[in-house]
Design a protein around this motif. Structure first.
Motif, PDB file in Angstrom:
ATOM      1  N   ARG A  64       0.849  -1.291   0.052  1.00  0.00           N
ATOM      2  CA  ARG A  64       0.080   0.009   0.108  1.00  0.00           C
ATOM      3  C   ARG A  64       0.905   1.286  -0.213  1.00  0.00           C
ATOM      4  N   ILE A  65       0.470   2.121  -1.028  1.00  0.00           N
ATOM      5  CA  ILE A  65       1.053   3.538  -1.188  1.00  0.00           C
ATOM      6  C   ILE A  65       0.084   4.532  -1.449  1.00  0.00           C
ATOM      7  N   ASP A  66       0.241   5.460  -0.321  1.00  0.00           N
ATOM      8  CA  ASP A  66      -0.891   6.716  -0.484  1.00  0.00           C
ATOM      9  C   ASP A  66      -2.308   6.031  -0.721  1.00  0.00           C
ATOM     10  N   GLY A  67      -2.533   5.202  -0.037  1.00  0.00           N
ATOM     11  CA  GLY A  67      -4.024   4.606  -0.022  1.00  0.00           C
ATOM     12  C   GLY A  67      -4.246   3.562  -1.470  1.00  0.00           C
ATOM     13  N   SER A  68      -3.303   3.450  -2.377  1.00  0.00           N
ATOM     14  CA  SER A  68      -3.364   2.633  -3.459  1.00  0.00           C
ATOM     15  C   SER A  68      -2.921   1.282  -3.059  1.00  0.00           C
ATOM     16  N   GLU A  69      -3.491   0.095  -3.610  1.00  0.00           N
ATOM     17  CA  GLU A  69      -3.165  -1.179  -3.000  1.00  0.00           C
ATOM     18  C   GLU A  69      -2.578  -2.007  -4.197  1.00  0.00           C
ATOM     19  N   ALA A  70      -1.690  -2.959  -4.042  1.00  0.00           N
ATOM     20  CA  ALA A  70      -1.370  -3.929  -5.200  1.00  0.00           C
ATOM     21  C   ALA A  70      -0.792  -5.152  -4.364  1.00  0.00           C
ATOM     22  N   ALA A  71      -1.101  -6.215  -5.016  1.00  0.00           N
ATOM     23  CA  ALA A  71      -1.111  -7.535  -4.871  1.00  0.00           C
ATOM     24  C   ALA A  71       0.412  -7.911  -5.523  1.00  0.00           C
ATOM     25  N   LEU A  72       1.309  -8.696  -4.544  1.00  0.00           N
ATOM     26  CA  LEU A  72       2.746  -8.866  -5.182  1.00  0.00           C
ATOM     27  C   LEU A  72       2.754 -10.301  -5.344  1.00  0.00           C
ATOM     28  N   SER A  73       3.712 -10.675  -6.098  1.00  0.00           N
ATOM     29  CA  SER A  73       4.145 -12.042  -6.238  1.00  0.00           C
ATOM     30  C   SER A  73       4.856 -12.657  -5.170  1.00  0.00           C
ATOM     31  N   GLU A  74       5.374 -13.833  -5.110  1.00  0.00           N
ATOM     32  CA  GLU A  74       6.343 -13.993  -4.045  1.00  0.00           C
ATOM     33  C   GLU A  74       7.508 -13.663  -4.204  1.00  0.00           C
ATOM     34  N   ARG A  75       8.190 -13.420  -5.291  1.00  0.00           N
ATOM     35  CA  ARG A  75       9.782 -12.838  -5.364  1.00  0.00           C
ATOM     36  C   ARG A  75       9.444 -11.512  -5.154  1.00  0.00           C
ATOM     37  N   GLU A  76       8.654 -10.784  -5.780  1.00  0.00           N
ATOM     38  CA  GLU A  76       8.260  -9.280  -5.866  1.00  0.00           C
ATOM     39  C   GLU A  76       8.123  -8.967  -4.091  1.00  0.00           C
ATOM     40  N   ARG A  79       4.067   5.941  -7.083  1.00  0.00           N
ATOM     41  CA  ARG A  79       5.144   6.703  -7.240  1.00  0.00           C
ATOM     42  C   ARG A  79       6.332   5.862  -6.742  1.00  0.00           C
ATOM     43  N   ASP A  80       7.540   6.312  -7.497  1.00  0.00           N
ATOM     44  CA  ASP A  80       8.879   5.636  -7.371  1.00  0.00           C
ATOM     45  C   ASP A  80       9.554   5.751  -6.126  1.00  0.00           C
ATOM     46  N   VAL A  81       9.507   4.780  -5.317  1.00  0.00           N
ATOM     47  CA  VAL A  81      10.326   4.922  -3.999  1.00  0.00           C
ATOM     48  C   VAL A  81      11.609   3.956  -3.998  1.00  0.00           C
ATOM     49  N   ILE A  82      11.868   3.510  -4.904  1.00  0.00           N
ATOM     50  CA  ILE A  82      13.202   2.567  -5.080  1.00  0.00           C
ATOM     51  C   ILE A  82      13.968   3.362  -6.258  1.00  0.00           C
ATOM     52  N   GLN A  83      15.269   3.878  -5.343  1.00  0.00           N
ATOM     53  CA  GLN A  83      16.223   4.580  -6.178  1.00  0.00           C
ATOM     54  C   GLN A  83      17.354   3.642  -6.683  1.00  0.00           C
ATOM     55  N   THR A  84      17.736   3.630  -7.956  1.00  0.00           N
ATOM     56  CA  THR A  84      18.624   3.215  -8.592  1.00  0.00           C
ATOM     57  C   THR A  84      20.002   3.637  -8.037  1.00  0.00           C
ATOM     58  N   LEU A  88       8.048  -4.115  -9.521  1.00  0.00           N
ATOM     59  CA  LEU A  88       7.612  -3.635  -8.390  1.00  0.00           C
ATOM     60  C   LEU A  88       7.214  -1.999  -8.669  1.00  0.00           C
ATOM     61  N   ARG A  89       7.988  -1.162  -9.395  1.00  0.00           N
ATOM     62  CA  ARG A  89       7.986  -0.052  -9.659  1.00  0.00           C
ATOM     63  C   ARG A  89       6.439   0.010 -10.441  1.00  0.00           C
ATOM     64  N   GLY A  90       6.238  -0.793 -11.493  1.00  0.00           N
ATOM     65  CA  GLY A  90       4.965  -0.741 -12.111  1.00  0.00           C
ATOM     66  C   GLY A  90       3.841  -0.815 -11.308  1.00  0.00           C
ATOM     67  N   LYS A  91       3.962  -1.537  -9.989  1.00  0.00           N
ATOM     68  CA  LYS A  91       2.773  -1.514  -9.097  1.00  0.00           C
ATOM     69  C   LYS A  91       2.709  -0.203  -8.149  1.00  0.00           C
ATOM     70  N   VAL A 138      17.283  -9.331 -10.859  1.00  0.00           N
ATOM     71  CA  VAL A 138      16.822  -8.221  -9.812  1.00  0.00           C
ATOM     72  C   VAL A 138      16.381  -6.808 -10.516  1.00  0.00           C
ATOM     73  N   ASP A 139      17.229  -6.607 -11.471  1.00  0.00           N
ATOM     74  CA  ASP A 139      16.399  -5.429 -12.251  1.00  0.00           C
ATOM     75  C   ASP A 139      15.052  -5.698 -12.888  1.00  0.00           C
ATOM     76  N   VAL A 140      14.691  -6.806 -13.391  1.00  0.00           N
ATOM     77  CA  VAL A 140      13.547  -7.312 -13.693  1.00  0.00           C
ATOM     78  C   VAL A 140      12.570  -7.051 -12.874  1.00  0.00           C
ATOM     79  N   TYR A 141      12.662  -7.635 -11.547  1.00  0.00           N
ATOM     80  CA  TYR A 141      11.894  -7.445 -10.388  1.00  0.00           C
ATOM     81  C   TYR A 141      11.618  -6.314  -9.749  1.00  0.00           C
ATOM     82  N   VAL A 142      12.661  -5.281  -9.847  1.00  0.00           N
ATOM     83  CA  VAL A 142      12.539  -3.890  -9.419  1.00  0.00           C
ATOM     84  C   VAL A 142      11.645  -3.227 -10.406  1.00  0.00           C
TER      85      VAL A 142
END
Length: 221
Positions: A144-156, A205-210, A199-202, A192-196
């Protein structure tokens, strides 16, 4: 008793793996081709499969695809001498671990224990992780981010959990690969990059910095 299915077209490999697993107290089923292995996986429902990638009749990748559709919680460990980086990446992206041939029984048992821990799920006293406006529900794997919710796969989920337990700290790709996939660093894989990216697509806003040439950092603010 935990049941493990071993599928390999090399009888000596099957015997070697079976002896090692049975010595550790596992119940072991075996098959020497992909077709029989797939049928046993679908009917016997083992907690974990150990299988070769290249086999007659039905190859390992086809077995993996069919098993994960039918039983998505089945943990899979691939034993393979295949040098194809794309095949390895395809396996990792499906949450499948890989142990290159040749291997030692100690390496095999370590990977099996890691896989079974992931299948059972490690208990944690934190039912919800919170970093700033980011919440991760451990029980439901909901982000959950800013009231928006997303389901994650196991590895995500495992990747996000690791980043959230180290807010504002830089996590290297090798660290994430080891923590989430239980895999030694492989410069040929970009899993790792694929799964990041997933996550960003779900996220709203992007909170994971490269962190260039190093890895990723979860920002708390």
């Amino acid at each position: 008793m935990t049941t493990i299915l071993v599928v390999d077209d090399e009888p000596e490999v099957v015997r070697f793996v079976r002896r090692g697993l049975e010595a550790e107290g596992y119940r072991v089923l075996t098959a020497t081709d992909g077709g029989d292995g797939l049928r046993m996986a679908l009917t016997r429902k083992p907690e974990l499969m150990v299988l070769d990638l290249r086999m007659p009749e039905v190859d390992g990748e086809a077995v993996i695809a069919a098993v994960l559709v039918s039983s998505p919680n089945t943990r899979i460990l691939v034993l393979s001498a295949v040098a194809d980086a794309e095949a390895r990446v395809r396996c990792l992206e499906q949450g499948v671990d890989i142990l290159p041939k040749p291997f030692t029984i100690r390496e095999l048992l370590a990977r099996v224990r890691f896989g079974l821990r992931g299948a059972a799920g490690k208990e944690t006293p934190d039912l919800v992780l919170r970093v700033g406006h980011i919440l991760l529900d451990i029980r439901t794997r909901k982000l959950r981010i800013d009231g928006s919710e997303a389901a994650l796969s196991e590895r995500e989920f495992l990747l996000m959990q690791h980043l959230m337990r180290k807010p504002d700290k830089v996590c290297s790709r090798s660290e994430l690969l080891s923590a989430v996939w239980g895999y030694d660093f492989d410069p040929a894989t970009n899993v790792v990059d694929v799964y990041v990216r997933r996550l960003r697509g779900k996220m709203t806003r992007d909170v994971i910095q490269t962190v260039r040439n190093v890895g990723y950092q979860l920002q708390s603010a």
